[in-house]
Design an enzyme around this catalytic site. Structure first.
Site, PDB file in Angstrom:
ATOM      1  N   GLU A  60       3.468  50.295  25.547  1.00  7.95           N
ATOM      2  CA  GLU A  60       2.451  50.670  24.566  1.00  7.95           C
ATOM      3  C   GLU A  60       3.133  51.666  23.627  1.00  7.95           C
ATOM      4  OE1 GLU A  60      -1.514  53.171  23.639  1.00  7.95           O
ATOM      5  OE2 GLU A  60      -0.256  53.642  25.355  1.00  7.95           O
ATOM      6  N   ASP A  83       2.038  53.162  29.604  1.00 13.20           N
ATOM      7  CA  ASP A  83       1.168  53.875  28.679  1.00 13.20           C
ATOM      8  C   ASP A  83       1.932  54.932  27.888  1.00 13.20           C
ATOM      9  OD1 ASP A  83      -1.561  54.772  27.756  1.00 13.20           O
ATOM     10  OD2 ASP A  83      -0.969  56.585  28.828  1.00 13.20           O
TER      11      ASP A  83
END
Length: 506
Positions: free
Chosen positions: A467, A414
């Site tokens: 990401e 993330d």
């Protein structure tokens, strides 16, 4: 009353300020009037009376209270060497029980373990730090270890000692910053925290950074748990995974938040358990022909609306849906049905909750203390200090933990963009350039490269996905040609464009 404890050491124990209470408590060889003898010392503020039971002679001796706070000592002039003993204690409510003194045990963590951890290369740090059920000399108990190098004193607290931070004070192992203690009689299911006394004499109560299981929010304690007892049945999947090449075969990933994907409205709209979710998801995922499920973060987190992206328990699957074994069953069942499991992993930031990693030992330990490097402005969270060896070790061992202990098949990392740039979401003057005057976070980049290298060398066939939404070059290139080493880059632009298209009136 005659006793053998120097006043300064006595006060440090009583005031919870000693860096090594084993130097004072337990059985010690002492000299009295030039003669060698032994003294056993106990500090138990809840005790009315304490007795020493000599296991060798099978005799019982009452200890002398040498301080009103609950400090006891027994001098055995018939013993000139350390001997085997137990303790019997009577509390003020009349309850009496025998127990084994935790201050009679040697350190468990080796010098080599300390060395690896401090240099950032202990790939299985979770096997040494945290709470581990074990036997030492046929004595069953739990070994606790926590990294808090700037603390004045550390102890383990729980129901077993009435949450009294004076009862089970830990020792620090040299300059490693690791504090440890083995407590006999503590087993699976015991709730605990660490009480950490800072250099400014504040006492913080922290959950275990390496804890394997946590209480359900709003409670925040860690739970002693043995995660090695589950019997896996996915051997065929794991064998195939080792030779899998994710780049030359199709992957269709179904992204799921376990807490909102499906509920049970007939039962107060409760969550499904990990085991219930396994069967429901397999049925749907196979019908839709997905190859993988990607779970929004399932590591323990206190705030439901964060969707798991504000983690306080990096080594604990959230207790919202069951036990660690229940989550293992979830992964196992998906594997038996030829479905891979990818986790959202959050090494980019962590929340400020008082029981979590923030200001862990009263200093910026896991984070940068300077907010220009240690605060995430958008999310109100802390940013990891990727240049600190032990922090880097914490994160890399965490990645390996999920891939190894829980058979996870990949990590979708993330907020990589926020890790790569020192000026991410910051105005001029709100950030500090790197050593070359640039905006790249060189420490984070080095961490990401090392993480990917270790992950792929140790677990062939897994995947890592970034990401990442910027023009940073080489995100999915191999590290030896200058890339970050991810296998894939999450196509944020395509996702946003698709969602925008779906929102339009046809």
């Amino acid at each position: 009353m005659i006793h053998t404890v120097p006043e300064d050491l006595l006060n440090k124990i009583i005031n919870f300020e000693h860096y090594d209470p084993f130097q004072v408590l337990g059985c010690h060889i002492v000299n009295i009037d030039g003669k060698k003898t032994t003294a056993i010392r106990v500090f138990n503020p809840a005790a009315k009376n304490v007795w020493v039971i000599d296991k060798e002679d099978n005799k019982e001796y009452e200890m002398n209270r040498i301080h009103y706070s609950g400090f006891f000592e027994f001098i055995n002039k018939n013993k000139t060497e350390v001997y085997d003993y137990e303790l019997k204690v009577e509390y003020y409510n009349g309850y009496i029980h025998n127990y084994i003194d935790p201050y009679k045990f040697l350190p468990v963590i080796s010098d080599f373990d300390k060395h690896l951890f401090n240099e950032g290369n202990h790939q299985e740090a979770y096997e040494k730090l945290g709470a581990h059920i074990m036997e030492i000399g046929k004595i069953k108990g739990t070994h606790f270890a926590v990294w808090a190098p700037n603390a004045k004193a550390v102890s383990v607290i729980g129901n077993f000692n009435a949450w009294d931070n004076r009862r089970h004070q830990m020792r620090v192992l040299g300059s490693s910053g690791i504090w440890e203690i083995f407590i006999p009689g503590i087993g699976e299911g015991e709730v605990y925290k660490y009480a950490i006394k800072t250099q400014s004499n504040h006492i913080l109560e922290k959950a275990d950074p390496f804890g394997f299981y946590s209480e359900l929010r709003p409670k925040t304690g860690s739970i002693v748990w043995n995660i090695n007892k589950y019997k896996w049945n996915d051997q065929e999947w794991m064998k195939k995974r080792q030779t899998r090449n994710n780049l030359n075969q199709p992957m269709s990933i179904y992204e799921v938040h376990l807490g909102s994907w499906m509920r049970v409205p007939e039962e107060n709209n409760r969550w499904l358990t990990y085991r219930e979710l396994a069967h429901k998801l397999v049925e749907y995922v196979k019908y839709m022909n997905y190859t993988h499920v990607e779970l929004l973060p399932i590591a323990e987190h206190p705030f439901d609306l964060s969707w798991g992206y504000q983690v306080t328990g990096y080594f604990a699957p959230t207790s919202r849906y069951g036990t660690p074994e229940d989550f293992m069953y979830f992964v196992d069942y998906l594997h038996q049905n030829d479905i891979g499991v990818i986790l959202d992993w959050v090494p980019g930031h962590f929340p400020k909750d008082v029981h979590g990693l923030a200001y862990f030992d009263g200093t910026g330990l896991y984070e940068h203390f300077d907010p220009r490097k240690g605060e995430h402005m958008d999310w109100g969270t802390k940013i990891f200090n990727y240049g600190r060896n032990e922090v880097k070790n914490f994160l890399i061992s965490n990645a390996l933990f999920w891939l190894g202990k829980y058979h996870i098949d990949g990590l979708r990392v993330d907020a990589v963009a926020s890790m790569l740039y020192l000026d991410y979401s910051r105005k001029e003057g709100e950030w500090i350039p790197n050593q070359y005057g640039g905006r790249e976070n060189l420490e984070a980049i080095a961490f990401i490269k090392q993480m990917n290298e270790i992950v792929f060398s140790k677990y062939p066939g897994v995947t890592t996905i970034a990401e990442e939404s910027t023009a940073f070059g080489g995100v999915s290139r191999l590290t030896y040609v200058g890339g970050l080493g991810f296998e894939f880059k999450w196509n944020m632009g395509w996702m946003n464009d698709t969602l925008m298209y779906f929102s339009k009136d046809p």
